[in-house]
Design a protein around this motif. Structure first.
Motif, short mmCIF file in Angstrom:
data_model
loop_
_atom_site.label_atom_id
_atom_site.label_comp_id
_atom_site.label_asym_id
_atom_site.label_seq_id
_atom_site.Cartn_x
_atom_site.Cartn_y
_atom_site.Cartn_z
N UNK A 147 20.17 -31.09 -31.08
CA UNK A 147 19.59 -32.39 -31.42
C UNK A 147 18.07 -32.30 -31.53
N UNK A 199 16.34 -33.38 -34.98
CA UNK A 199 15.64 -34.66 -35.01
C UNK A 199 14.16 -34.57 -34.66
N UNK A 233 22.27 -47.23 -23.26
CA UNK A 233 23.14 -46.51 -22.33
C UNK A 233 23.60 -45.19 -22.93
N UNK A 234 24.04 -45.24 -24.16
CA UNK A 234 24.52 -44.02 -24.79
C UNK A 234 23.40 -42.98 -24.93
N UNK A 262 20.67 -42.66 -23.21
CA UNK A 262 20.29 -42.13 -21.91
C UNK A 262 21.34 -41.13 -21.41
N UNK A 263 22.61 -41.48 -21.62
CA UNK A 263 23.67 -40.57 -21.19
C UNK A 263 23.52 -39.23 -21.88
N UNK A 264 23.27 -39.26 -23.18
CA UNK A 264 23.12 -38.02 -23.92
C UNK A 264 21.91 -37.23 -23.42
N UNK A 309 22.67 -35.72 -19.91
CA UNK A 309 23.63 -34.61 -19.91
C UNK A 309 23.03 -33.38 -20.58
N UNK A 310 22.47 -33.55 -21.75
CA UNK A 310 21.93 -32.42 -22.51
C UNK A 310 20.80 -31.74 -21.74
N UNK A 311 19.88 -32.54 -21.21
CA UNK A 311 18.71 -31.89 -20.62
C UNK A 311 18.98 -31.38 -19.22
N UNK A 342 21.87 -40.32 -30.90
CA UNK A 342 21.64 -38.87 -30.98
C UNK A 342 20.20 -38.57 -31.40
N UNK A 343 19.66 -39.41 -32.27
CA UNK A 343 18.25 -39.22 -32.64
C UNK A 343 17.36 -39.36 -31.40
N UNK A 348 18.24 -38.85 -28.43
CA UNK A 348 18.45 -37.68 -27.60
C UNK A 348 17.53 -36.55 -28.07
N UNK A 349 17.48 -36.35 -29.39
CA UNK A 349 16.63 -35.31 -29.93
C UNK A 349 15.17 -35.50 -29.57
N UNK A 368 14.78 -35.23 -25.25
CA UNK A 368 15.13 -34.11 -24.38
C UNK A 368 13.92 -33.33 -23.87
#
Lengths: 298, 277, 438
Positions: free
Chosen positions: A27, A31, B79-80, B82-84, B87-89, B144-145, B147-148, B151
């Motif tokens: 991501x 992005x 919420x979504x 932040x969740x991403x 989890x990702x980071x 998702x953006x 999230x990008x 992170x």
């Protein structure tokens, strides 16, 4: 595990690392890195943001920037803003933090209030202040004799600068204050008490004992305000829109206007934002170097 | 003598704090009291309390903003996202800290270096990416953006936090037969709780209050966030302060309520994030 | 600890939702269908068959007329269902005016153009060059538009957009105040000067100033430059485009600009255009340099307002005192629209024989086509009177960066940070810079 060589172990570790980083990396690349890279690519073109075609013009955008008076004026304005903002916001925040810490009974109450603006979007906060500057202050000046409030808070470049500083300090001081409070709480009481016993005034006590011990927080806060200051957009955009004329145009606003208004020179605008990026990078690096050296000295 | 000085000092400090508090709250309070007036009343006297509470201002803005829908959209998005981000980071930050290779150092630098890139220079290319991936107008896609974009900072924080956690517990877990993923979810992630709270709070606030990105990515007004709906309303009622002020209050309300309930956690989270980062 | 575990659980659930979700809404709802090459076409002949589903995205800079356009879009949807057996869903997007251009631009560059979008008439040239306008010359609507209006939206013989807001405008004035003091509209600068004196003697503020948004002070240059170019220096603009002219030649426009600013209301920089219109309606000032597009706000604020329009004089030559004929907002069809048929139908529907008048009236737009059968407002009649006497000119088309710069500089002029000399130098520079780019 025991049989593997160091080399193989390293490979496994790296593989694991890549798997764990993959979601974030994907991501992030899609992005952020890729758009940033192609943004830089446009800086080398004469694209106007609208046409289907454009030419690659090499570094001529950057050469043009050198003699772009409006751009350097906006840099100058931003510098002025950053200096005043960093000073005012940090002084206000530190003063609030010290005042709150000295009165532990009221700590929770005041801390809650001072932090509140930080929760609210600056677009919303900016509009609320707009109401004050364009309606409430005039009302007070006209009907209650507060003549010193009767200024063009949005229109006069000098006063609108003050207005911008007030609003951005309002929006950030709470955040900085929280950091300072935490740092102050880390200063051991017995050190301060010892100083008082030695006959130091509270003023001396603060500057000689407390202040050196919260330098770490100071570094963080200055770093943060510098960075935010250089990119200031929302506050100015909602309050003055950069006006009157270009009097309060920060670099970020200048770039935005270059990209979306008038001649809509998108390529040129991205070249400008690349310059901004480099400036921010340099200033931050210098600041970190200076403050971290100071921290060590203490 | 000392006692007297102290009282004066007390009065002085309290007066200062009180005035500062008044100043801090003034925009909110003024917006609140004037949002209940009629337009005429507002123009006559900005400082007075409203003669009667005109809730119809709120009723109108509530409907015009499609308040509930906008609120739910924003909440879902925040919420979504932040969740991403978490989890990702967390995954990446933990491994980056635990692996000491050239690659790990490179990756960490790669993640962190972009933190200073101004948003304006990636805005249009980023928008093009969302089109190519066909996630325009999709709140999930927008998450998702975020999230990008989010992170970097979160990995930086996780990485710093993991440094201070002893390795031994993880090692024990893997000796007990846990796979790395199991180790992460069962052992490591729970230990990251304090910094996770920080990351949740600061990112949720950022996303909740962000304006420019949703403005460009979301064009379907059924998917508008609170700030987008507020902004549309400003365009529609640009000369009507009562409408604008009531919209401002409605837009600020969720964060203020959230703050009222969780302020201790929020403040602690902010401190942890800043001092340990 | 338990609470925390449940939060993690919630995250994981959300994550799985995230993994599955993007595919579903995209296929059914996403109006980014511009990329979809072949929309399913059913038989266009009327049948009892299932209506074909279609979507139309329209971007407009009319947030203040949101309700009116939403209603109109609904009417269009019904009409299409009834007449064509197409179930259209119209998506109206209305960003606020200061973000409109950047959002539109993002859409256009991203190959994600709306099927129809509004733009200012003066930008038609730029957008045409970039290939963003569909030629509407062959459409039924072309024959309906009044010739003088049609001219404004035609480039190289091609009709490029549907005019929506078109007006003859100058200075708005409060007829009641003028009547009370026996004043009549000015023909020369000294008339205007005289009016200001009389107004002030009787306790009225002559001009409403609302300079917060750059485009409002800029109206003063639009009017004065138009006056001077049409009445006197006919070739000035042509020469400017060839780098052979200078604002020095039109310096006299500042005579009247000074007069307006000196006799204006206070705190102009704090006054937005809408708020200014409302204050003007309440009688705070007797005149307002503003187009008739503000009439909607004025008449809603004060339905009893007696609104008039006169041409702004710039010197002692009445021949220079003219009204400005301009088309501001127009509606264009994007050539890459995947629902071209429907897009064109909508464009034609905007000037529909039956329904168009209702829409235009509800937004207080002026009649501009033969399908408009409603009575023009009294203030429109005032301006038309000038037009009938030949005292009108077509709005000058300046590069938009120059127009912006004029607005900025006039703001600065008002707060006294620049002088007339500075303005002249900087506008000449801006014009040259714009020329160099085109």
């Amino acid at each position: 595990m025991y049989g593997t060589t160091a080399m193989q172990q390293k490979k496994i570790k790296n593989l694991q690392l890549i798997i764990f980083c993959a979601p974030a990396l994907i991501v992030y690349i899609i992005f952020k890195l890729y758009p940033a890279g192609s943004g830089f690519f446009y800086a080398l073109t004469n694209w106007n943001g609208l046409n289907k075609t454009y030419d690659i013009v090499g570094f001529s955008n950057f050469v043009e920037i050198l003699s772009d008076r409006y751009f350097w004026n906006s840099i100058l304005f931003t510098m002025k803003y950053v200096i005043v903002f960093v000073l005012v916001a940090n002084v206000v925040a530190l003063t609030l933090a010290v005042a709150i810490e000295s009165r532990p009974k009221a700590r929770g109450f005041f801390r809650t209030i001072f932090y509140m603006p930080n929760m609210i979007s600056m677009v919303i906060g900016g509009y609320m202040w707009m109401f004050i500057f364009t309606k409430a202050l005039y009302y007070l000046a006209d009907n209650h004799g507060f003549k010193w409030l009767d200024h063009s808070w949005i229109g006069d470049p000098n006063y609108s600068f003050i207005a911008i500083i007030i609003v951005s300090t309002w929006g950030t001081a709470g955040y900085l204050m929280i950091i300072y409070i935490a740092a102050l709480q880390g200063v051991p009481d017995n050190v301060k008490e010892a100083a008082v016993v030695d006959g130091a005034s509270p003023w001396q006590c603060f500057w000689r004992i407390t202040f050196p011990l919260i330098r770490h927080a100071l570094t963080i806060c200055i770093f943060w305000t510098l960075n935010a200051g250089f990119q200031v957009f929302d506050v100015i955009y909602t309050l003055t829109g950069g006006g009157p004329g270009r009097a309060t145009q920060s670099v970020a606003i200048h770039i935005y206007e270059e990209a979306f208004r008038g001649n809509i020179r998108y390529g040129y605008a991205t070249a400008k934002s690349t310059v901004l990026f480099v400036i921010v990078l340099i200033v931050t690096a210098i600041q970190l170097k200076i403050t971290s050296r100071k921290e060590q000295e203490w | 003598m000392v006692g007297k000085n102290k009282t004066i000092g007390n009065i002085f400090v309290y007066a200062f704090l009180f005035i500062a508090a008044l100043f801090t709250l003034s925009p909110l309070v003024l917006a609140l009291i004037n949002s209940f007036k009629t337009n005429r009343e507002l123009l006559v006297n900005v400082m007075s309390l409203p003669d009667e509470l005109h809730f119809e201002n709120y009723q109108r803005t509530f409907e015009k903003m499609n308040y509930l829908r906008s609120f739910l959209n924003t909440a879902f998005l925040a919420v979504l996202s932040v969740a991403l981000i978490v989890l990702f980071s967390a995954l990446a930050g933990w491994r980056l800290c635990r692996t000491k290779t050239k690659l790990s150092r490179f990756l960490l630098k790669l993640f962190i270096f972009s933190m200073l890139i101004p948003f304006s220079s990636i805005m249009i290319p980023l928008y093009k990416v969302t089109l190519q991936l066909k996630i325009k107008n999709s709140l999930v896609g927008l998450a998702f953006v975020y999230a990008g974009l989010g992170v970097s900072m979160a990995i930086f924080l996780y990485n710093g936090f993991v440094k201070n956690i002893p390795k031994e517990i993880e090692e024990a877990a893997s000796i007990d037969g846990c796979s790395p993923l199991q180790t992460f979810f069962l052992v490591v992630f729970p230990m990251l709780k304090p910094i996770t709270a920080t990351i949740c709070i600061s990112n949720a606030l950022w996303i909740w209050n962000d304006f420019l990105l949703p403005l460009i990515v979301i064009s379907d007004n059924k998917k508008y966030t609170l700030l987008l709906s507020t902004n549309t309303l400003f365009g529609q009622y640009s000369s009507d302060w009562t409408a604008i002020l009531s919209a401002l209050i409605l837009a600020a309300l969720p964060v203020i309520i959230f703050y009222a309930f969780f302020q201790k956690k929020i403040l602690k989270g902010i401190v942890d994030g800043s001092l340990k980062g | 600890m338990k609470k925390f575990a449940s939060i993690i659980l919630a995250f994981i659930v959300l994550l799985t939702m995230a993994a599955c979700a993007p595919s579903t809404p995209k296929e059914t709802k996403d109006p980014g269908k511009a990329t979809d090459p072949a929309p399913v076409k059913t038989d266009p002949v009327k049948t009892d068959a299932e209506p074909r589903k279609a979507e139309l995205s329209i971007m407009m800079s009319f947030p203040q007329f949101m309700d009116q356009w939403e209603t109109y879009a609904k009417q269009f949807e019904e009409k299409m269902l009834k007449e064509e057996n197409i179930e259209v869903t119209v998506h109206l997007e209305m960003p606020s005016s200061d973000q409109y251009e950047s959002v539109l631009q993002a859409r256009l560059t991203g190959d994600d153009a709306p099927d129809l979008y509004t733009l200012h008439c003066n930008n038609l040239g730029t957008y045409n060059k970039a290939g963003n306008l569909y030629d509407l010359s062959d459409q039924p609507l072309a024959s309906l538009i009044y010739d003088n209006v049609k001219e404004t939206v035609t480039i190289d013989g091609k009709l490029l957009a549907v005019p929506i807001e078109s007006q003859a405008w100058g200075v708005l004035y409060n007829k009641a105040i003028f009547a009370e003091l026996n004043l009549s509209p000015p023909d020369t600068l000294s008339d205007l000067n005289n009016i200001c004196t009389v107004l002030k003697e009787n306790g009225y503020t002559p001009f409403m100033l609302a300079f917060q948004e750059q485009w409002v002070p800029q109206l003063m240059t639009a009017l004065t430059l138009g006056d001077i170019v049409s009445g006197k220096l006919n070739d000035w603009l042509e020469r400017m485009y060839k780098d052979e002219g200078s604002y020095e030649e039109v310096r006299e426009i500042f005579d009247v600009i000074d007069l307006i600013i000196e006799n204006g209301t206070d705190r102009a920089m704090e006054q937005g255009s809408e708020a200014g219109a409302a204050d003007f309606a309440m009688g705070k000032a007797a005149m307002f340099v503003q187009g008739t597009w503000a009439s909607n706000t004025i008449m809603t604020t004060n339905p009893d307002m007696e609104l008039g329009v006169f041409a702004l004089p710039i010197n002692e030559d009445p021949n220079c005192t003219r009204v400005n004929l301009s088309t501001s907002t127009t509606l264009a069809v994007h050539p890459s629209s995947s629902e071209m048929d429907l897009a064109l139908k909508f464009a034609n529907y905007v000037l529909d024989e039956k329904d168009s008048s209702g829409l235009f009236q509800s937004c207080s737009f002026n009649p501009l086509a033969t399908c408009h059968d409603y009575e023009a407002y009294s203030w429109v009649a005032d301006a038309s009177d000038y037009v009938a006497r030949g005292r009108a000119y077509q709005d000058l088309v300046l590069p938009s960066s120059v127009t912006d710069e004029q607005g900025r500089l006039l703001q600065e002029y008002y707060v006294k940070t620049v002088t007339v000399d500075d303005i002249i130098t900087r506008l000449d520079e801006a014009f040259k810079a714009a020329n160099a780019l085109n």
